[in-house]
Design an enzyme around this catalytic site. Structure first.
Site, PDB file in Angstrom:
ATOM      1  N   HIS A 157       0.816  -1.225   0.000  1.00  0.00           N
ATOM      2  CA  HIS A 157       0.000   0.000   0.000  1.00  0.00           C
ATOM      3  C   HIS A 157       0.850   1.275   0.000  1.00  0.00           C
ATOM      4  CE1 HIS A 157      -3.596  -2.315   0.413  1.00  0.00           C
ATOM      5  NE2 HIS A 157      -3.267  -2.806   1.594  1.00  0.00           N
ATOM      6  N   ASP A 193      -2.487 -10.506  -2.555  1.00  0.00           N
ATOM      7  CA  ASP A 193      -3.095 -10.102  -1.290  1.00  0.00           C
ATOM      8  C   ASP A 193      -4.586  -9.774  -1.531  1.00  0.00           C
ATOM      9  OD1 ASP A 193      -2.100  -8.781   1.595  1.00  0.00           O
ATOM     10  OD2 ASP A 193      -3.834  -7.746   0.745  1.00  0.00           O
ATOM     11  N   ASP A 282      -4.440 -13.072   3.224  1.00  0.00           N
ATOM     12  CA  ASP A 282      -5.694 -12.607   3.848  1.00  0.00           C
ATOM     13  C   ASP A 282      -6.895 -12.919   2.952  1.00  0.00           C
ATOM     14  OD1 ASP A 282      -4.658 -10.742   2.073  1.00  0.00           O
ATOM     15  OD2 ASP A 282      -4.800  -9.036   3.436  1.00  0.00           O
TER      16      ASP A 282
HETATM   17  C1  OKP Z   1      -2.942  -4.423   4.586  1.00  0.00           C
HETATM   18  B1  OKP Z   1      -2.596  -5.552   3.632  1.00  0.00           B
HETATM   19  C2  OKP Z   1      -9.592  -0.369   9.513  1.00  0.00           C
HETATM   20  C3  OKP Z   1      -9.039  -1.469   8.673  1.00  0.00           C
HETATM   21  C4  OKP Z   1      -8.389  -0.916   7.466  1.00  0.00           C
HETATM   22  C5  OKP Z   1      -6.951  -1.760   5.810  1.00  0.00           C
HETATM   23  C6  OKP Z   1      -6.340  -3.047   5.475  1.00  0.00           C
HETATM   24  C7  OKP Z   1      -4.874  -2.980   5.279  1.00  0.00           C
HETATM   25  C8  OKP Z   1      -4.405  -4.336   4.835  1.00  0.00           C
HETATM   26  N1  OKP Z   1      -9.248  -0.552  10.858  1.00  0.00           N
HETATM   27  N2  OKP Z   1      -7.212  -1.649   7.190  1.00  0.00           N
HETATM   28  O1  OKP Z   1      -3.074  -5.362   2.337  1.00  0.00           O
HETATM   29  O2  OKP Z   1      -2.987  -6.848   4.076  1.00  0.00           O
HETATM   30 ZN    ZN Z   2      -4.251  -7.282   2.545  1.00  0.00          ZN
END
Ligand code: OKP
Ligand code: ZN
Length: 346
Positions: A157, A193, A282
């Site tokens: 990200h 991902d 994930d």
């Molecule tokens: C990172 B990676 C709000 C949740 C938002 C966004 C996800 C980030 C994921 N508390 N979090 O791509 O696994």
């Molecule tokens: Zn993710």
């Protein structure tokens, strides 16, 4: 397959704004402990330390100003008398200018795009070590065929000059740039991902030497919300070098694997000679923050499918938040990959 390990990751433990409440981030130090254990238990024993990363490589991916900001933000935050982790609360309004504020608080808004993570005391060091692991994995991949960068925090990200989504330095982009610098003419980044790899897309958006492909939950209903749509295909020289494959919420393995095969075909067609896999798991059916339906038995198949490209491959750790099966799922991808990949004679 070579495994690249890191030190000091546990000193990074961010704070997360989660639907109105501040919580310890789900991107926890425990994640890497279970991954390390499972990778070892799966018999991967060719473990190397991450080598120091040169500033010049980092500066081909991130702005010098941002790199400097990251490494000093926490101290500046504390020196200003603020408690807890460094975290933004204001971002540029839609028609705001591009002025970079002087205050660390303003700069936190300038250099981030979301409030789901913060800068803690150990963040800059851990992020730097993760980027170093990614670069090291890329080097090993060219030498022996494949390597896995076993690190946290994740990176996909992070843009050229912004953190967000638990990511600070874009490890996958660093690996891709390293592969280019070592002579690969065209590199593919395959991001599996659950979330769109917005940072990687952004960093290479105008370039034709790196093809970025991402399979992810439709941003219309999931983070990162504003980017990751199918119509985003690259710009200028990079036109056609970005492929987004958003999938409906709740997608199961069949649909997900169809998208994987579309991405693999695109990588083949583009004639890429090295591969970076942004490896998030994930997509797992019980992941606490996601809703795809992949099962543990599917991850080796994912590895096998990707290995069929038979490219020098750097696998870069990204997300996956159910610590119970996280290690097993990551090791599953690596095992499926390692069994099907020819490696290199070099
Ligand atoms: C990172 B990676 C709000 C949740 C938002 C966004 C996800 C980030 C994921 N508390 N979090 O791509 O696994
Ligand atoms: Zn993710």
């Amino acid at each position: 397959m070579i495994i690249v390990r890191v030190d000091d990751h546990a000193q990074h433990h961010a704070t997360e704004m989660h639907l109105g409440q501040l919580i310890p981030s789900v991107e926890s130090p425990a994640r890497l402990q279970v991954i390390e254990r499972a990778v070892h238990a799966a018999g991967f024993d060719d473990v190397h330390d991450a080598q120091c990363i040169e500033l010049s490589l980092l500066e081909r991916v991130h702005s010098p100003q941002y790199i400097e900001f990251l490494s000093t933000a926490y101290e500046r935050w504390r020196a200003a008398g603020y408690a807890g982790d460094a975290m933004a609360y204001t971002w540029p309004a839609r028609h705001a200018g591009q002025t970079r504020p002087e205050s660390v608080v303003g700069q936190l808004g300038y250099h981030s795009f979301s409030a789901d993570c913060s800068i803690s005391a150990g963040t800059a060091g851990a992020a730097r070590n993760a980027a170093a692991a990614a670069a090291t994995a890329a080097t090993h991949a060219l030498q022996v065929g494949s390597a896995f960068a076993m690190h946290r925090p994740p990176g996909h990200h992070a843009t050229r000059d912004q953190f967000g989504g638990y990511c600070y330095l874009n490890n996958a982009a660093v690996a891709a740039q390293r592969l280019r610098d070592l002579g690969a003419a065209k590199v593919a980044v395959l991001d599996i991902d659950y979330h769109h790899g917005n940072g990687t897309q952004d960093i290479f958006y105008a370039r034709d030497d790196v093809l970025t492909c991402s399979i992810h939950a439709d941003p219309a209903n999931r983070f990162p919300w504003f980017i990751g749509y199918a119509a985003e295909r690259g710009v200028g020289a990079g036109e056609g070098s970005n492929l987004n494959l958003p999938l409906p919420l709740g997608s199961a393995f069949d649909a997900w694997r169809d998208a994987l095969h579309v991405a693999i075909a695109a990588i083949r067609k583009a004639g890429c000679d090295a591969l970076v896999v942004a490896l998030g798991v994930d997509t797992f059916e019980h992941d606490p923050i996601s809703d795809f339906k992949l099962k543990t038995e599917h991850y080796p198949l994912v590895g096998t499918d990707i290995a069929a490209l038979q490219l020098p491959t750097a696998l870069i750790m990204e997300g996956g938040y159910l610590t119970e099966q996280l290690g097993e799922n990551v090791a599953g991808v690596l095992q499926g990959f390692a069994q099907a990949h020819r490696g290199s004679s070099a």
